[in-house]
Design a protein around this motif. Structure first.
Motif, mmCIF file in Angstrom:
data_model
loop_
_atom_site.group_PDB
_atom_site.id
_atom_site.type_symbol
_atom_site.label_atom_id
_atom_site.label_comp_id
_atom_site.label_asym_id
_atom_site.label_seq_id
_atom_site.Cartn_x
_atom_site.Cartn_y
_atom_site.Cartn_z
ATOM 1 N N ARG A 162 3.285 12.672 -12.984
ATOM 2 C CA ARG A 162 2.805 11.530 -12.261
ATOM 3 C C ARG A 162 2.757 11.926 -10.632
ATOM 4 N NH1 ARG A 162 7.869 8.179 -15.089
ATOM 5 N NH2 ARG A 162 6.590 7.749 -17.112
ATOM 6 N N GLU A 163 1.726 11.235 -10.191
ATOM 7 C CA GLU A 163 1.635 11.255 -8.881
ATOM 8 C C GLU A 163 1.483 10.199 -8.225
ATOM 9 O OE1 GLU A 163 -1.548 13.708 -5.954
ATOM 10 O OE2 GLU A 163 -1.171 14.458 -7.981
ATOM 11 N N VAL A 164 1.906 9.839 -7.004
ATOM 12 C CA VAL A 164 1.340 8.686 -6.128
ATOM 13 C C VAL A 164 1.045 9.003 -4.829
ATOM 14 C CG1 VAL A 164 3.919 8.349 -5.161
ATOM 15 C CG2 VAL A 164 2.466 6.369 -5.385
ATOM 16 N N ILE A 165 0.087 8.300 -4.625
ATOM 17 C CA ILE A 165 -0.504 8.581 -3.056
ATOM 18 C C ILE A 165 -0.308 7.372 -2.040
ATOM 19 C CG2 ILE A 165 -2.331 9.213 -1.516
ATOM 20 C CD1 ILE A 165 -3.350 10.735 -4.196
ATOM 21 N N PHE A 166 0.277 7.244 -1.029
ATOM 22 C CA PHE A 166 0.487 5.951 -0.176
ATOM 23 C C PHE A 166 -0.542 6.287 0.990
ATOM 24 C CE2 PHE A 166 4.685 6.576 -2.085
ATOM 25 C CZ PHE A 166 4.858 5.293 -2.566
ATOM 26 N N PHE A 167 -1.081 4.960 1.477
ATOM 27 C CA PHE A 167 -1.997 4.767 2.551
ATOM 28 C C PHE A 167 -1.259 4.129 3.670
ATOM 29 C CE2 PHE A 167 -4.547 5.022 -1.448
ATOM 30 C CZ PHE A 167 -5.278 6.152 -1.021
ATOM 31 N N GLU A 168 -1.250 4.577 4.668
ATOM 32 C CA GLU A 168 -0.544 3.977 5.703
ATOM 33 C C GLU A 168 -1.453 2.700 6.266
ATOM 34 O OE1 GLU A 168 1.092 6.426 8.585
ATOM 35 O OE2 GLU A 168 2.365 7.541 7.113
ATOM 36 N N SER A 169 -2.480 3.159 6.596
ATOM 37 C CA SER A 169 -3.536 1.986 7.248
ATOM 38 C C SER A 169 -4.894 1.958 6.493
ATOM 39 C CB SER A 169 -3.777 2.579 8.614
ATOM 40 O OG SER A 169 -4.210 3.810 8.699
ATOM 41 N N LYS A 182 5.826 -1.203 2.209
ATOM 42 C CA LYS A 182 5.260 -1.126 3.669
ATOM 43 C C LYS A 182 4.100 -0.619 3.521
ATOM 44 C CE LYS A 182 9.809 -0.773 5.600
ATOM 45 N NZ LYS A 182 10.565 0.070 6.436
ATOM 46 N N ALA A 183 3.693 0.085 2.541
ATOM 47 C CA ALA A 183 2.126 0.628 2.325
ATOM 48 C C ALA A 183 1.151 -0.356 2.253
ATOM 49 C CB ALA A 183 1.982 1.774 1.224
ATOM 50 N N THR A 184 -0.119 -0.034 3.210
ATOM 51 C CA THR A 184 -1.390 -0.660 3.092
ATOM 52 C C THR A 184 -1.883 -0.770 1.787
ATOM 53 O OG1 THR A 184 -1.766 -0.504 5.383
ATOM 54 C CG2 THR A 184 -3.703 -1.098 3.953
ATOM 55 N N GLY A 185 -1.663 0.541 1.210
ATOM 56 C CA GLY A 185 -2.023 0.685 -0.377
ATOM 57 C C GLY A 185 -1.795 1.992 -0.922
#
Length: 94
Positions: free
Chosen positions: A86-93, A33-36
């Motif tokens: 480890r790291e993940v960063i989600f972008f909603e828009s 679902k993430a934009t990026g």
């Protein structure tokens, strides 16, 4: 040599994504679902009084690789030791 490092970061990011989903199946929905998102497959952190962290990652937009990212951090305070994560960063828009 630089191209080899880039390929290695991409391969590690793909493996990290699989591990994120394997350890928490709900993360698949976040990835879908993430934009990026940015995956940093290997962040090294260490310090003794003054610390720092650094890592390279892969940037995705709509599940396609669009670039690379660099993470760096500096901290001051009571600390001693090191770790890798480890790291993940989600972008909603956008």
């Amino acid at each position: 040599m630089k191209n080899l490092n880039i390929i290695w970061v991409i391969v590690l990011a793909c493996a990290a994504k699989v591990e994120f989903i394997k350890s928490d199946p709900l993360m698949k929905g976040l990835f879908d679902k993430a934009t990026g998102y940015v995956i940093f497959p290997n962040v090294g952190k260490g310090g003794f009084g003054i610390g720092g962290a650094a890592g390279n990652g892969t940037v995705y937009e709509h599940n396609k690789i669009v670039g690379l990212a660099k993470l760096s951090q500096l901290s001051i305070g009571f600390q001693a030791g090191g770790q890798a994560y480890r790291e993940v960063i989600f972008f909603e828009s956008k």
